[in-house]
Design an enzyme around this catalytic site. Sequence first.
Site, PDB file in Angstrom:
ATOM      1  N   ASP A  33       0.821  -1.223   0.000  1.00 47.68           N
ATOM      2  CA  ASP A  33       0.000   0.000   0.000  1.00 47.68           C
ATOM      3  C   ASP A  33       0.848   1.263   0.000  1.00 47.68           C
ATOM      4  O   ASP A  33       0.551   2.217  -0.713  1.00 47.68           O
ATOM      5  CB  ASP A  33      -0.923   0.024   1.238  1.00 47.68           C
ATOM      6  CG  ASP A  33      -2.033  -1.015   1.111  1.00 47.68           C
ATOM      7  OD1 ASP A  33      -2.897  -1.056   1.995  1.00 47.68           O
ATOM      8  OD2 ASP A  33      -2.017  -1.768   0.112  1.00 47.68           O
ATOM      9  N   LYS A 115      -9.206   3.922  10.702  1.00 46.10           N
ATOM     10  CA  LYS A 115      -9.383   3.572   9.287  1.00 46.10           C
ATOM     11  C   LYS A 115      -9.081   2.073   9.137  1.00 46.10           C
ATOM     12  O   LYS A 115      -7.935   1.642   9.233  1.00 46.10           O
ATOM     13  CB  LYS A 115      -8.439   4.390   8.409  1.00 46.10           C
ATOM     14  CG  LYS A 115      -8.710   4.199   6.916  1.00 46.10           C
ATOM     15  CD  LYS A 115      -7.926   5.198   6.073  1.00 46.10           C
ATOM     16  CE  LYS A 115      -8.211   5.010   4.580  1.00 46.10           C
ATOM     17  NZ  LYS A 115      -7.854   3.669   4.069  1.00 46.10           N
ATOM     18  N   LYS A 286     -13.550  13.239  10.387  1.00 45.00           N
ATOM     19  CA  LYS A 286     -14.865  13.585   9.841  1.00 45.00           C
ATOM     20  C   LYS A 286     -15.391  14.819  10.578  1.00 45.00           C
ATOM     21  O   LYS A 286     -15.368  14.845  11.827  1.00 45.00           O
ATOM     22  CB  LYS A 286     -15.878  12.447  10.041  1.00 45.00           C
ATOM     23  CG  LYS A 286     -15.603  11.219   9.215  1.00 45.00           C
ATOM     24  CD  LYS A 286     -16.665  10.175   9.472  1.00 45.00           C
ATOM     25  CE  LYS A 286     -16.308   8.896   8.763  1.00 45.00           C
ATOM     26  NZ  LYS A 286     -17.236   7.791   9.092  1.00 45.00           N
ATOM     27  N   LYS A 310      -2.884   8.754   6.826  1.00 46.74           N
ATOM     28  CA  LYS A 310      -2.355   7.392   6.668  1.00 46.74           C
ATOM     29  C   LYS A 310      -1.110   7.223   7.537  1.00 46.74           C
ATOM     30  O   LYS A 310      -0.202   8.065   7.530  1.00 46.74           O
ATOM     31  CB  LYS A 310      -1.967   7.133   5.203  1.00 46.74           C
ATOM     32  CG  LYS A 310      -3.115   7.209   4.200  1.00 46.74           C
ATOM     33  CD  LYS A 310      -4.115   6.079   4.286  1.00 46.74           C
ATOM     34  CE  LYS A 310      -3.658   4.771   3.705  1.00 46.74           C
ATOM     35  NZ  LYS A 310      -3.590   4.687   2.241  1.00 46.74           N
TER      36      LYS A 310
HETATM   37  N1  LIG Z   1     -14.891   7.112   2.728  1.00 44.48           N
HETATM   38  C1  LIG Z   1     -14.059   6.081   2.771  1.00 44.48           C
HETATM   39  O1  LIG Z   1     -13.528   5.635   1.764  1.00 44.48           O
HETATM   40  C2  LIG Z   1     -13.775   5.450   4.109  1.00 44.48           C
HETATM   41  C3  LIG Z   1     -12.973   4.358   4.325  1.00 44.48           C
HETATM   42  C4  LIG Z   1     -12.917   3.979   5.691  1.00 44.48           C
HETATM   43  C5  LIG Z   1     -12.217   2.904   6.277  1.00 44.48           C
HETATM   44  N2  LIG Z   1     -11.449   2.084   5.517  1.00 44.48           N
HETATM   45  N3  LIG Z   1     -12.294   2.660   7.605  1.00 44.48           N
HETATM   46  C6  LIG Z   1     -13.034   3.457   8.419  1.00 44.48           C
HETATM   47  C7  LIG Z   1     -13.738   4.536   7.898  1.00 44.48           C
HETATM   48  C8  LIG Z   1     -14.540   5.383   8.826  1.00 44.48           C
HETATM   49  N4  LIG Z   1     -14.504   5.118  10.130  1.00 44.48           N
HETATM   50  O2  LIG Z   1     -15.204   6.271   8.349  1.00 44.48           O
HETATM   51  C9  LIG Z   1     -13.676   4.793   6.525  1.00 44.48           C
HETATM   52  S1  LIG Z   1     -14.458   6.026   5.593  1.00 44.48           S
END
Ligand SMILES: NC(=O)c1cc2c(N)ncc(C(N)=O)c2s1
Length: 318
Positions: A33, A115, A286, A310
């Site tokens: 990644d 994430k 968010k 990341k």
């Molecule tokens: N919008 C996206 O592509 C997201 C991808 C992801 C992910 N892989 N893991 C958690 C969240 C989260 N908690 O919002 C999100 S949101």
Amino acid sequence: MNNSDYENYIKLKDQLNIYRRQYYTEDAPTVQDFEYDRLYQELLKVESAHPEWVTNDSPSQNVGGAINSAFPKFRHEIPMLSMDDVFSLEESQASAERIKKFVNQTDVEFNLELKIDGLALSLIYENGRLVKGSTRGDGFVGEDITPNIFQIDDVPKTIPLKERIEVRGECYLGKDSFAELNNKRLEDGKSTFANPRNAAAGSLRQLDSSITKSRHLQTFIYFVIEPENYGLKTQSEALKQLQEWGFATNNQNRVVNDFKEVQNYIDEYQEKRLDLPYNIDGIVFKVNDFKLQSLLGNTVKVPRWEFAYKFPPIEAHT
Ligand SMILES: NC(=O)c1cc2c(N)ncc(C(N)=O)c2s1
């Protein structure tokens, strides 16, 4: 224009498209990644210097990957967008400041969430019953994998809500289940999965649902689509409501108001990530207030109200 610069750009774009097909469609990437992220950021840099070179087949113009035509197609009513990535605390602070500037407010609350390193999925319920499960696909058209979704234990087949609702989240394979699966495959002389994310994708996108059932997939649900229809005002409130409706949610989220709290959360989970029973590859920021999210809206490809920080790659200790 220096011809070799353009030729190098085309080579980079073609290489990234090969990597995307391996990751999203074949569930068998051949690159880590962080290496993909590095090349992708390089492409974005070249494209911002030469917007006239950008064509529709560039990875920067597409979300996700092609779908497996063996599954029925499912067109998402609201596109399943990806999100911008940042790779340093400073960049995340700059993104947060840009959001505050956009809404002309200095005190914007963020909900920080882990994430999850899995694959995105959408669930639709009508009259309290699960009626549709789908993958992201290219963000607009995904794969209808409803029979497989019924095989995931932590996905509620009924919820105490009569209105139609769509929720979204991540499907993942826990670290222990991943190790068990690969050991079994080794014993059976089969190829092993490179990492839990590919194993989850390969298990969820199985044409034989009994194989999906045998893989012990899990989910974290973290989005309510059109949350204002259910009286929800913030993301943190939506996560609590999802849990009350019976969904598997990740309760490690944290509402933060200032950057010291952001730094603490990132430091805490950069430490904890090795001990969590599932893989995470970053932190999702968010905007917590849904009214502000609507004000911010989306760009062509990503929401303005969320982005991902990341983590640096975990150093492999040989
Ligand atoms: N919008 C996206 O592509 C997201 C991808 C992801 C992910 N892989 N893991 C958690 C969240 C989260 N908690 O919002 C999100 S949101």
